[in-house]
Scaffold this motif. Structure first.
Motif, short mmCIF file in Angstrom:
data_model
loop_
_atom_site.label_atom_id
_atom_site.label_comp_id
_atom_site.label_asym_id
_atom_site.label_seq_id
_atom_site.Cartn_x
_atom_site.Cartn_y
_atom_site.Cartn_z
N THR A 1 7.63 21.13 -5.17
CA THR A 1 7.04 21.48 -3.87
C THR A 1 5.93 20.49 -3.51
O THR A 1 5.87 20.01 -2.37
N LYS A 2 5.08 20.18 -4.47
CA LYS A 2 4.00 19.22 -4.22
C LYS A 2 4.57 17.84 -3.90
O LYS A 2 4.08 17.16 -3.01
N ARG A 3 5.62 17.44 -4.65
CA ARG A 3 6.22 16.13 -4.41
C ARG A 3 6.80 16.06 -3.00
O ARG A 3 6.66 15.07 -2.31
N LYS A 4 7.44 17.16 -2.54
CA LYS A 4 7.99 17.20 -1.17
C LYS A 4 6.86 17.08 -0.15
O LYS A 4 6.97 16.34 0.83
N ASN A 5 5.75 17.80 -0.38
CA ASN A 5 4.60 17.72 0.53
C ASN A 5 4.03 16.30 0.57
O ASN A 5 3.64 15.81 1.64
N LEU A 6 4.00 15.64 -0.57
CA LEU A 6 3.49 14.27 -0.63
C LEU A 6 4.46 13.31 0.08
O LEU A 6 4.03 12.37 0.75
N THR A 7 5.75 13.55 -0.06
CA THR A 7 6.74 12.73 0.64
C THR A 7 6.59 12.90 2.15
O THR A 7 6.68 11.92 2.91
N ALA B 1 0.83 -1.21 0.00
CA ALA B 1 0.00 0.00 0.00
C ALA B 1 0.86 1.26 0.00
O ALA B 1 0.62 2.18 -0.79
N ILE B 2 1.86 1.30 0.85
CA ILE B 2 2.73 2.47 0.92
C ILE B 2 3.49 2.63 -0.40
O ILE B 2 3.62 3.75 -0.92
N ASP B 3 3.98 1.53 -0.95
CA ASP B 3 4.67 1.58 -2.25
C ASP B 3 3.74 2.14 -3.32
O ASP B 3 4.16 2.94 -4.16
N HIS B 4 2.49 1.72 -3.29
CA HIS B 4 1.48 2.21 -4.25
C HIS B 4 1.35 3.74 -4.16
O HIS B 4 1.36 4.43 -5.17
N HIS B 5 1.23 4.24 -2.93
CA HIS B 5 1.11 5.69 -2.74
C HIS B 5 2.38 6.41 -3.19
O HIS B 5 2.30 7.45 -3.85
N GLU B 6 3.54 5.85 -2.85
CA GLU B 6 4.81 6.49 -3.23
C GLU B 6 4.96 6.56 -4.75
O GLU B 6 5.38 7.57 -5.29
N GLU B 7 4.61 5.48 -5.44
CA GLU B 7 4.69 5.47 -6.90
C GLU B 7 3.80 6.56 -7.49
O GLU B 7 4.20 7.27 -8.41
N LYS B 8 2.61 6.66 -6.96
CA LYS B 8 1.66 7.67 -7.44
C LYS B 8 2.21 9.08 -7.17
O LYS B 8 2.17 9.94 -8.04
N PHE B 9 2.74 9.30 -5.98
CA PHE B 9 3.24 10.61 -5.61
C PHE B 9 4.51 10.98 -6.38
O PHE B 9 4.74 12.15 -6.67
#
Length: 175
Positions: free
Chosen positions: A142-148, A127-135
């Motif tokens: 800036t958005k990518r940092k916020n998602l990280t 699940a976490i990998d799924h979210h990370e791939e999407k992000f």
């Protein structure tokens, strides 16, 4: 079921006795439905998103209000819970509220091993990998940092949840 001890004393007034957090697709028509009915039958005012959020209302703010205005929380952690960014956001807010108050949080691990949640292995890792791939597809830095940062908060929340004494419900048809 006796009136739950943790609900008996509180100076603060809450709108709900219990906020019930779960992944609808996994448990809504089975375990969570039975639990919700049992809580209501005990006279406990229980927030559940499909019951309390009316058409036309803003879901995120209604969920946040439900969490903040609840005396306690029950998180039914199921196999697909961590695949839902909504559920993970709920979990972060629930833990923030719990850490800033004396309110009660009961995790129920429904067909999930708490150690998998704690270590974020197996299905939780997927699940976490799924979210990370999407992000990671986000082009705006800036958005990518916020998602990280969001992923880090989710990981911390998952570990905190798994470190709480809770109930493990394994190999039970509908609970």
């Amino acid at each position: 079921m006796k009136k739950l001890k943790f609900l008996e004393s509180s100076a603060q007034k809450y709108s709900y006795d219990v906020f019930l957090s779960s992944s609808g697709e996994d448990t809504r028509k089975t375990f969570t439905d039975h639990l919700y009915t049992a809580l209501i039958n005990e006279g406990l005012s229980t927030f559940r998103d499909n019951e309390e959020i009316k058409s036309g209302e803003i879901i995120k703010s209604e969920l946040e209000n439900g969490i903040q205005q609840s005396r306690s929380w029950i998180v039914v952690f199921s196999k697909n819970y961590a695949f839902s960014s909504w559920c993970l956001e709920e979990l972060v807010l629930i833990l923030e509220c719990r850490n800033n108050s004396k309110r009660y949080l009961l995790p129920i691990f429904y067909h999930v091993d708490p150690s998998h949640v704690r270590k974020q292995s197996g299905r939780i890792s997927e699940a976490i990998d799924h979210h990370e791939e999407k992000f990671n597809k986000e082009v705006d830095e800036t958005k990518r940092k916020n998602l990280t940062d969001k992923i880090k908060r989710w990981r911390t929340a998952l570990t905190q949840l798994a470190n709480l004494a809770g109930m493990s419900v394994q190999n039970v048809a509908d609970g």
